[in-house]
Write a protein that holds these residues in place. Structure first.
Motif, PDB file in Angstrom:
ATOM      1  N   ARG A  64      22.992  67.600  26.433  1.00 23.77           N
ATOM      2  CA  ARG A  64      23.179  65.954  26.916  1.00 23.77           C
ATOM      3  C   ARG A  64      22.137  66.801  28.320  1.00 23.77           C
ATOM      4  O   ARG A  64      21.865  65.957  29.320  1.00 23.77           O
ATOM      5  CB  ARG A  64      23.963  65.391  27.547  1.00 23.77           C
ATOM      6  N   THR A  65      20.803  67.167  27.930  1.00 25.29           N
ATOM      7  CA  THR A  65      20.514  67.619  28.937  1.00 25.29           C
ATOM      8  C   THR A  65      18.712  66.818  28.937  1.00 25.29           C
ATOM      9  O   THR A  65      18.242  67.328  29.906  1.00 25.29           O
ATOM     10  CB  THR A  65      20.004  69.352  28.844  1.00 25.29           C
ATOM     11  N   ARG A  68      17.315  61.575  32.049  1.00 28.05           N
ATOM     12  CA  ARG A  68      17.806  60.142  32.587  1.00 28.05           C
ATOM     13  C   ARG A  68      17.598  59.815  33.948  1.00 28.05           C
ATOM     14  O   ARG A  68      17.851  60.476  34.531  1.00 28.05           O
ATOM     15  CB  ARG A  68      19.411  59.699  31.863  1.00 28.05           C
ATOM     16  N   ASN A  85      24.473  53.295  27.840  1.00 27.15           N
ATOM     17  CA  ASN A  85      24.464  54.623  27.301  1.00 27.15           C
ATOM     18  C   ASN A  85      24.400  54.182  26.171  1.00 27.15           C
ATOM     19  O   ASN A  85      23.922  55.322  25.135  1.00 27.15           O
ATOM     20  CB  ASN A  85      25.994  55.262  27.630  1.00 27.15           C
ATOM     21  N   ALA A  89      20.831  55.247  23.339  1.00 29.19           N
ATOM     22  CA  ALA A  89      21.646  56.940  21.480  1.00 29.19           C
ATOM     23  C   ALA A  89      21.330  55.999  21.236  1.00 29.19           C
ATOM     24  O   ALA A  89      20.574  56.704  19.952  1.00 29.19           O
ATOM     25  CB  ALA A  89      23.388  56.437  22.298  1.00 29.19           C
ATOM     26  N   ASP A 165      30.407  61.169  26.642  1.00 28.67           N
ATOM     27  CA  ASP A 165      29.865  62.112  26.289  1.00 28.67           C
ATOM     28  C   ASP A 165      28.965  61.281  25.935  1.00 28.67           C
ATOM     29  O   ASP A 165      28.059  62.071  25.785  1.00 28.67           O
ATOM     30  CB  ASP A 165      30.498  61.431  25.017  1.00 28.67           C
ATOM     31  N   PHE A 166      27.943  60.331  26.821  1.00 28.75           N
ATOM     32  CA  PHE A 166      26.353  60.026  26.406  1.00 28.75           C
ATOM     33  C   PHE A 166      26.472  58.820  27.955  1.00 28.75           C
ATOM     34  O   PHE A 166      25.004  59.146  27.797  1.00 28.75           O
ATOM     35  CB  PHE A 166      26.422  58.394  25.369  1.00 28.75           C
ATOM     36  N   ARG A 169      24.845  62.624  32.626  1.00 31.27           N
ATOM     37  CA  ARG A 169      25.644  64.142  33.487  1.00 31.27           C
ATOM     38  C   ARG A 169      26.012  63.934  34.240  1.00 31.27           C
ATOM     39  O   ARG A 169      24.454  64.225  35.502  1.00 31.27           O
ATOM     40  CB  ARG A 169      25.262  65.559  32.855  1.00 31.27           C
TER      41      ARG A 169
END
Length: 203
Positions: A64-65, A68, A85, A89, A165-166, A169
């Protein structure tokens, strides 16, 4: 499963660049000591960069890097955050599949025309391009798997889990990850004094 994929991809990424660094070291020594060049370090460096970039795509997705733009994300209503989100994905999966499809046509053209690199080695391009294609296919498979999981969570109404999770971060997640990494890399398994103080202050 996720940790295994991340570990294998990370190991492969590291091995490729270790091999490249050894080649560059040999090239430097041979050129300096014997006035001779292997004439391939630059070419192999380009191939390594292209292949490792595709590996990095998958690693960034799993960790998750990927960047965004979240300036307004946290200020949006929860339902809209969830939709964005999930959409991020799905869009990334579609883009990854498109990349892999286009790469397939590139490799097919190189095979048909028997294309070679414009270097002293005249390397058949189908070989490095096939490795590049495999990396993009892996990225596409990982992306589709991630999008599929996000879709399942959305359909089951597990909104909190989907956003966790999506979503982008948070700063706290990044700090916690860095502290955990410091702990794992310490020889005695204990946090450095500064990290321990930071953990206590955050608690």
């Amino acid at each position: 499963m996720k940790d295994s994929i991340e570990r294998w991809l990370g190991t492969l990424f590291g091995l490729i660049f270790v091999a490249l660094s050894l080649l560059v070291a040999v090239e430097t020594v041979v050129r300096k000591a014997f006035n001779f060049s292997l004439q391939g370090a630059d070419e192999l460096g380009g191939y390594a960069l292209a292949i490792c970039a595709t590996i990095a795509f998958s690693l960034a997705l799993i960790g998750r890097t990927h960047i965004r733009v979240d300036v307004f994300h946290d200020r949006l209503p929860p339902a809209l955050q969830t939709g964005l989100n999930w959409l991020s994905a799905v869009c990334l999966a579609a883009f990854a599949v498109l990349l892999a499809s286009l790469a397939w046509f590139v490799v097919a053209d190189s095979r048909s025309y028997q294309s070679v690199s414009q270097t002293p080695w005249a390397t058949p391009l189908v070989y490095p391009q096939t490795a590049w294609l495999i990396g993009l296919v892996v990225f596409a498979l990982v992306s589709v798997g991630v999008a599929g999981r996000a879709t399942v969570l959305l359909l089951r109404g597990r909104i909190t889990e989907l956003n966790r999770d999506f979503g982008p971060r948070s700063t706290k997640e990044e700090v916690d990850e860095e502290l955990e990494d410091l702990k794992n890399r310490s020889t005695d398994g204990a946090l450095p004094p500064t990290a321990g103080a930071a953990t206590g202050a955050r608690a």
